[in-house]
Motif scaffolding. Structure first.
Motif, short mmCIF file in Angstrom:
data_model
loop_
_atom_site.label_atom_id
_atom_site.label_comp_id
_atom_site.label_asym_id
_atom_site.label_seq_id
_atom_site.Cartn_x
_atom_site.Cartn_y
_atom_site.Cartn_z
N THR A 22 -32.62 15.07 -0.12
CA THR A 22 -31.93 15.57 1.08
C THR A 22 -30.66 16.31 0.71
O THR A 22 -30.42 17.45 1.15
CB THR A 22 -31.60 14.41 2.03
OG1 THR A 22 -32.82 13.82 2.48
CG2 THR A 22 -30.80 14.89 3.23
N PHE A 23 -29.82 15.69 -0.10
CA PHE A 23 -28.54 16.32 -0.45
C PHE A 23 -28.74 17.50 -1.40
O PHE A 23 -28.00 18.49 -1.34
CB PHE A 23 -27.60 15.28 -1.06
CG PHE A 23 -27.12 14.28 -0.06
CD1 PHE A 23 -26.19 14.63 0.91
CD2 PHE A 23 -27.60 12.98 -0.06
CE1 PHE A 23 -25.75 13.72 1.86
CE2 PHE A 23 -27.17 12.06 0.87
CZ PHE A 23 -26.24 12.43 1.83
N THR A 24 -29.75 17.40 -2.27
CA THR A 24 -30.04 18.52 -3.17
C THR A 24 -30.49 19.74 -2.39
O THR A 24 -29.99 20.86 -2.61
CB THR A 24 -31.13 18.12 -4.19
OG1 THR A 24 -30.69 16.99 -4.94
CG2 THR A 24 -31.43 19.27 -5.13
N TYR A 25 -31.42 19.54 -1.47
CA TYR A 25 -31.94 20.69 -0.72
C TYR A 25 -30.90 21.24 0.26
O TYR A 25 -30.77 22.46 0.42
CB TYR A 25 -33.21 20.33 0.03
CG TYR A 25 -33.73 21.51 0.83
CD1 TYR A 25 -34.22 22.64 0.19
CD2 TYR A 25 -33.64 21.52 2.21
CE1 TYR A 25 -34.64 23.75 0.90
CE2 TYR A 25 -34.06 22.62 2.94
CZ TYR A 25 -34.56 23.73 2.28
OH TYR A 25 -34.96 24.83 2.99
N LEU A 26 -30.16 20.35 0.93
CA LEU A 26 -29.16 20.83 1.88
C LEU A 26 -28.08 21.65 1.18
O LEU A 26 -27.56 22.62 1.75
CB LEU A 26 -28.53 19.65 2.63
CG LEU A 26 -29.42 18.96 3.66
CD1 LEU A 26 -28.69 17.81 4.32
CD2 LEU A 26 -29.91 19.95 4.73
N ALA A 27 -27.73 21.27 -0.04
CA ALA A 27 -26.75 22.06 -0.80
C ALA A 27 -27.30 23.46 -1.06
O ALA A 27 -26.58 24.46 -0.94
CB ALA A 27 -26.43 21.36 -2.12
N GLU A 28 -28.58 23.54 -1.42
CA GLU A 28 -29.22 24.84 -1.64
C GLU A 28 -29.33 25.64 -0.35
O GLU A 28 -29.11 26.84 -0.33
CB GLU A 28 -30.61 24.63 -2.24
CG GLU A 28 -30.61 24.18 -3.69
CD GLU A 28 -30.18 25.30 -4.61
OE1 GLU A 28 -30.99 26.21 -4.87
OE2 GLU A 28 -29.01 25.29 -5.06
N THR A 37 -22.15 26.08 -2.41
CA THR A 37 -22.85 24.82 -2.70
C THR A 37 -24.10 25.03 -3.55
O THR A 37 -24.85 24.07 -3.76
CB THR A 37 -23.25 24.11 -1.39
OG1 THR A 37 -24.08 25.00 -0.61
CG2 THR A 37 -22.03 23.71 -0.58
N SER A 38 -24.34 26.26 -3.99
CA SER A 38 -25.54 26.50 -4.81
C SER A 38 -25.45 25.67 -6.08
O SER A 38 -24.38 25.55 -6.70
CB SER A 38 -25.66 27.99 -5.15
OG SER A 38 -24.54 28.42 -5.88
N LEU A 39 -26.57 25.10 -6.48
CA LEU A 39 -26.60 24.19 -7.61
C LEU A 39 -27.21 24.86 -8.84
O LEU A 39 -28.07 25.73 -8.71
CB LEU A 39 -27.42 22.94 -7.26
CG LEU A 39 -26.96 22.16 -6.02
CD1 LEU A 39 -27.93 21.04 -5.72
CD2 LEU A 39 -25.56 21.60 -6.22
N PRO A 40 -26.79 24.44 -10.03
CA PRO A 40 -27.41 24.96 -11.26
C PRO A 40 -28.91 24.62 -11.27
O PRO A 40 -29.32 23.58 -10.76
CB PRO A 40 -26.67 24.21 -12.37
CG PRO A 40 -25.38 23.80 -11.75
CD PRO A 40 -25.67 23.52 -10.31
N ARG A 41 -29.67 25.50 -11.85
CA ARG A 41 -31.13 25.33 -11.87
C ARG A 41 -31.52 23.99 -12.53
O ARG A 41 -32.42 23.30 -12.05
CB ARG A 41 -31.76 26.50 -12.62
CG ARG A 41 -33.27 26.44 -12.68
CD ARG A 41 -33.82 27.66 -13.43
NE ARG A 41 -35.26 27.59 -13.58
CZ ARG A 41 -36.13 27.95 -12.67
NH1 ARG A 41 -35.70 28.44 -11.51
NH2 ARG A 41 -37.43 27.87 -12.87
#
Length: 336
Positions: A22-28, A37-41
């Motif tokens: 949830t938190f990973t996708y919402l950040a993306e 909020t984009s996350l490193p690959r």
């Protein structure tokens, strides 16, 4: 109620999986709207693989709760009436779409399809969580569980586990997100503490059914248990009442309050106030939440008192106490 370890295992694995995703996708997703909020690959792939492994392990562990494991597929047949069936369907669908999202992200498909799979996975994950919570909340025979607090608290615990796992992961991959998620994790832990306290306070005000009510008799005709109907333990006396658990419940509850809530709150608050962004703090926070949540789920099951225990002399004492004003004027008619 006897606490099934397989269901506690499923709660911990599915809770971390769904919460972390949830938190990973919402950040993306938020990064599409201009938020930083984009996350490193590597972080996204780690979170997705870890979430996928956890939901798989949870499904395997939960299967040990089934009497006939080869018939597990039949669970989907009662989707329209059973929350347990809905849980099985949504959990399986969540795992499948999570895999599709991971593959689409890894191979760099069109952003539309990547986010389509992401949104579907997010929805299915929380439908699974809601269905699991409703299995307990919809049980009218266990009054301790039959409340909306059960659902709210259950879903919040997924957010507690997920946000703490995401916080520990963020430390390595994107340190600038540590402080925001430090606050988010602290918020959900405090909210969880509030829900749990309310859940326990509610138990003191429960109006438990009596033997007279169970037999549909007025309270001016005292009924008491003279013979439990069995001289040995059976499924009803072992699975619907956990004697050893009841004996140590008052000892376990303070422990899980400390480990689940006060330890994480202390660690997160200290890190926030002192500005000490130490990975050991966040790893310990997640570990404390996992251990504490396992003890909390154990206590949750043991706290449950099924009304059938009235007939075995195992129900809380207020269930054997007459109450005035209930069905006093009822006339019992016996016809042949």
């Amino acid at each position: 109620m006897h606490p099934p370890l397989s269901l506690i295992w499923f709660f911990l694995t599915a809770g971390t999986s769904i919460g972390l995703f949830t938190f990973t996708y919402l950040a993306e997703l938020l990064s599409l709207y201009g938020f930083d909020t984009s996350l490193p690959r590597n972080m996204v792939m780690f979170s997705l693989v870890f979430s996928l492994i956890l939901i798989g392990l949870g499904a395997v562990g939960a299967s040990f709760h089934l009497g006939h494991k080869m018939r597990a597929w039949k669970a989907i047949k009662r989707f329209h009436t059973s929350w347990l069936s809905r849980e099985a369907v949504f959990s399986g669908a969540y795992g499948f779409t999570l895999l599709l999202y991971g593959l689409s992200y890894y191979f760099g498909l069109n952003a539309f399809f990547v986010h389509l799979f992401g949104i579907i996975t997010l929805i299915l994950g929380w439908l699974s969580a809601f269905s699991t919570a409703m299995i307990y909340a919809s049980n009218k025979f266990v009054l301790e569980w039959n409340t909306s607090l059960t659902v709210l608290y259950y879903l919040n615990m997924y957010l507690m586990l997920g946000s703490s796992a995401f916080l520990a992961t963020t430390y390595h991959y994107k340190p600038q997100l540590v402080k925001p998620f430090l606050l988010i994790t602290l918020f959900f832990v405090l909210l969880g503490l509030t829900f749990r306290i309310a859940f326990n306070i509610r138990q003191f005000f429960l109006k438990r059914p009596t033997l007279n009510e169970a037999l549909n008799l007025p309270h001016n005709r005292p009924i008491k248990v003279l013979d439990t109907g069995t001289t040995t333990n059976n499924y009803c006396t072992e699975e619907f009442y956990y004697a050893k658990g009841k004996e140590i419940l008052s000892f376990v509850i303070p422990i899980f309050y400390v480990v689940t809530f006060f330890v994480p709150i202390s660690l997160l608050s200290y890190s926030l106030i002192k500005g000490n962004t130490s990975y050991s703090f966040y790893a310990l926070t997640y570990a404390s939440l996992v251990i504490g949540s396992a003890l909390e789920r154990w206590s949750f099951f043991v706290e449950g008192n099924h009304v059938q225990n009235l007939f075995y002399g195992l129900y809380p004492k207020e269930g054997y106490t007459l109450r005035k004003g209930y069905m006093e004027r009822k006339k019992t008619k016996i016809s042949i």
